[in-house]
Design a protein around this motif. Structure first.
Motif, PDB file in Angstrom:
ATOM      1  N   ALA A 114      -8.366 -48.213  33.518  1.00  0.00           N
ATOM      2  CA  ALA A 114      -8.072 -48.512  32.194  1.00  0.00           C
ATOM      3  C   ALA A 114      -6.602 -47.954  31.958  1.00  0.00           C
ATOM      4  N   LEU A 115      -5.995 -47.293  32.729  1.00  0.00           N
ATOM      5  CA  LEU A 115      -4.645 -47.132  32.526  1.00  0.00           C
ATOM      6  C   LEU A 115      -3.823 -47.960  33.122  1.00  0.00           C
ATOM      7  N   THR A 120     -16.087 -42.548  37.558  1.00  0.00           N
ATOM      8  CA  THR A 120     -15.192 -42.088  36.463  1.00  0.00           C
ATOM      9  C   THR A 120     -13.758 -42.166  36.758  1.00  0.00           C
ATOM     10  N   CYS A 131     -12.645 -46.029  37.169  1.00  0.00           N
ATOM     11  CA  CYS A 131     -12.505 -46.694  35.894  1.00  0.00           C
ATOM     12  C   CYS A 131     -11.254 -45.974  34.904  1.00  0.00           C
ATOM     13  N   LEU A 132     -10.728 -44.714  34.891  1.00  0.00           N
ATOM     14  CA  LEU A 132      -9.888 -44.335  34.382  1.00  0.00           C
ATOM     15  C   LEU A 132      -8.778 -44.857  34.960  1.00  0.00           C
ATOM     16  N   LEU A 141     -13.274 -47.872  30.118  1.00  0.00           N
ATOM     17  CA  LEU A 141     -13.866 -46.403  29.752  1.00  0.00           C
ATOM     18  C   LEU A 141     -15.230 -46.292  29.372  1.00  0.00           C
ATOM     19  N   THR A 150      -9.431 -51.062  27.514  1.00  0.00           N
ATOM     20  CA  THR A 150     -10.395 -49.976  27.252  1.00  0.00           C
ATOM     21  C   THR A 150     -11.771 -50.206  27.679  1.00  0.00           C
TER      22      THR A 150
END
Length: 60
Positions: A18-19, A11, A14-15, A27, A24
């Motif tokens: 993604a940022l 998590t 991936c966060l 996410l 997206t």
């Protein structure tokens, strides 16, 4: 404890991605990994797969 740590790392990674990359799709990866984990846990039950799924959804 190890699966929880793995999910937290997935998590967080991936966060971050993604940022960083502004995509997206990253996410969705944690949700897919949790779904895959639960599917593996269901498959590991010694009863037949469909009986296990019926039992899980018949619980109230």
């Amino acid at each position: 404890m190890l699966p929880l740590l793995a999910m937290m790392i997935i998590t967080g990674t991936c966060l971050f991605l993604a940022l960083r990359k502004k995509r997206t799709i990253f996410l969705a990866v944690p949700f897919l990994s949790i779904f895959a984990y639960f599917l593996v846990q269901i498959i590991l039950v010694p009863a037949p797969f469909m009986d296990t799924v019926k039992f899980i959804f018949s619980l109230r």
